[in-house]
Every structure is written in structure tokens, then in C-alpha cells.
Design an enzyme around this catalytic site. Sequence first.
Site: not given
Ligand SMILES: Cc1cc2nc3c(=O)[nH]c(=O)nc-3n(C[C@H](O)[C@H](O)[C@H](O)COP(=O)(O)OP(=O)(O)OC[C@H]3O[C@@H](n4cnc5c(N)ncnc54)[C@H](O)[C@@H]3O)c2cc1C
Length: 303
Positions: A172, A221, A295
Site C-alpha cells: 500500500r 481499510s 492506510e
Molecule cells: C468499500 C471499500 C473497499 C475497499 N477495498 C479495498 C481493497 O480491497 N484494497 C485496496 O487496496 N483498497 C481498498 N479500498 C481503498 C481504496 O478504494 C483504494 O485505496 C483506491 O486505490 C483509492 O482510489 P481513489 O480513486 O478513491 O483515491 P482517493 O481515495 O481519492 O485518493 C487516495 C490517494 O491517491 C491519490 N491519487 C488519486 N488519484 C491520483 C492521481 N491521478 N495521481 C496521483 N495521485 C492520485 C490521492 O492524492 C490520495 O493520496 C477500499 C475502499 C472502500 C471504500
Amino acid sequence: MTSNDTLSPVRGKLLRNEPLAPYTWFRVGGAAEALFIPADAEDLADFLKALDPAVPVTVLGVGSNVIVRDGGVEGVVIRLAGRPWAQITTDGDTVTAGAGALDSMVAKASAKAGIAGLEFYAGIPGTIGGALTMNAGCYGSETKDVLVSAWGLTRAGERVDYDLADFGYTYRHSQAPADIIWIEATYRGTADEPEAVAARISEITSRRETTQPIREKTGGSTFKNPEGHSSWKLVDEAGWRGKLHAKTGGGAKFSELHSNFMINPGEATAADIESLGEAVRADVLAKTGVLLEWEIKRIGRAG
Ligand SMILES: Cc1cc2nc3c(=O)[nH]c(=O)nc-3n(C[C@H](O)[C@H](O)[C@H](O)COP(=O)(O)OP(=O)(O)OC[C@H]3O[C@@H](n4cnc5c(N)ncnc54)[C@H](O)[C@@H]3O)c2cc1C
């Protein structure tokens, strides 16, 4: 940045003082001084080149792993939302996706093209940009297992190209500079029957339904799994599953269904949710000697 600061003209959408809660899964937090949704990569590069280097820039995906604090976010928040950012193409066993594409759509497109290996993305509700930053993964697979390369823009608006090794991925975590805005990623899978890939995706999505609070206001998480431990177990054994925290309002709590997921039942503030997380970290440390690491990314100023 002040409300009188001039930002260069853009082709995309530029909104002042835009509330960010609706853009996050927790539905909490204050406003962005400015929210920019660029029309395309060129629009974003031009904007960054013209932007005063002193203005902070923050990127948001679909906010599935963030708490935006109640005081909002200083400077410009960038969201890669809309069709130009969500393009997905396949070629042989290779998949190329825009940073604004949902992971689940990338999994589906891979299945359709008979490419195995990206099924796990069906279980992650974020975007490719978020996955690149978080090394998102589940059920034994991570972004680093299938990523070939990605490109992005620096804070100064210059293109950078990264191969997998350049990310220095660990669990992560990416060692790439935090200010790079990812634009597009290329993955490689292996050839398989589309029906077989689709069947594995269905298994993943139904497993999610029964093990995670996917219809709640949550952030995924909360804590990383410490070496040799499961965070959900530590939170559970410390007695926090479903328990209300006496010191926080709004009913924020750790989910009954998955004890590493925090829930905003509706009225919680970002401060309620974050202080619940901190209270649990302190309690788990006192009871077990294990320090849980967040996380979830916390961004912005306290209210
Ligand atoms: C119900 C649920 C289940 C989940 N299950 C998992 C799982 O099984 N495994 C897992 O790994 N995660 C899980 N997650 C967490 C999450 O979905 C992941 O971390 C996902 O990758 C975040 O993507 P996001 O677009 O929502 O990013 P955001 O939450 O909006 O941002 C997360 C980070 O990424 C950065 N970011 C986003 N887009 C960019 C970009 N284009 N360039 C640079 N930085 C960027 C942001 O600045 C921030 O630091 C879960 C979340 C939820 C709500």
C-alpha cells in the site's frame, strides 16, 4: 491562495470554494479553495505551468481512501473526472487505462478482451490514479503484479514516464514523489477465456457484498496490516468493533461487518472520524504494543 488570486484560463471546470464532502465516500470535510477538473492532460499541464509554485496542489480520485478534514483544503484540488480521463483500451494481453477510470471498469474491460490477472480490481472501488498511489490490491494480488508503466505530470506540469521498478512499491505504498499526478497506466495480463475471467470477477464482487460495508459511508481499510498482524483482528480484540467512541459525536464507529472499516452513519464530522481512529491506535498500542499505521490518507486542515 486568496479569493482574489488569478488562476489561468482553462478549458475544463474551475470551481472556487467547492465543498469536497460529496466527492468522498465518507461524505465529510470542508471545501477546496479551488477545485479543477481539467478537460484533458494538455489543459492540466498548461494550468500547472502557469500556477504560482507556492500554491499547494492536491489530487483526489473518487475519495474512497481519504478523510478530507473539516477546515477544507488549501490551494487547488484536482480531480480527473469525466470521459477523457476514463479511456480504457486493450491490445493483445495489454490494457491501458486513464487515471480517472474506475478499477472495476478496467477489470471488466480486461475480461471482455480475454485478459486475466486484473480481476482483483473488481473489488476495489477507486480509480487507477488512486491504485497507482496506493499500490491497491486484494485477495493476494496488488497493482505492482500487473503494472508495466505509467505516466504523469509533475507539479510544474512536465511529463514523467515511470516503469514498474521506478515506483518502488511496497504494501500500500509507492516511493514515487507524492506530487506526481498520474495520467495513464499500462498493465499486462495473460490470455484467458473471457467467460472464465468474468466468472472470477463475479466471485470477487459477491464476496465483497458479504464481507465489507460497501453501501456505507466509509473509507476502506483504516489501518495497514502491521507485519505479522491483521488490523481488523487488533481492532476487534481491543473491543472496537461496532463500539461508539464516548469522546466523538456523530456516531462514528468501526463497522460490525469489517472491523478495520470506519463508518460515518450520517452525522459524523471528519474530526469525529479521525479522532476515533486515533483513539483506537492509542488503545491498540497500549493493549498490544503494536502501533497501527493509517492506510487512509488524511488531507486538509482541521476545522
Ligand atoms: C468499500 C471499500 C473497499 C475497499 N477495498 C479495498 C481493497 O480491497 N484494497 C485496496 O487496496 N483498497 C481498498 N479500498 C481503498 C481504496 O478504494 C483504494 O485505496 C483506491 O486505490 C483509492 O482510489 P481513489 O480513486 O478513491 O483515491 P482517493 O481515495 O481519492 O485518493 C487516495 C490517494 O491517491 C491519490 N491519487 C488519486 N488519484 C491520483 C492521481 N491521478 N495521481 C496521483 N495521485 C492520485 C490521492 O492524492 C490520495 O493520496 C477500499 C475502499 C472502500 C471504500
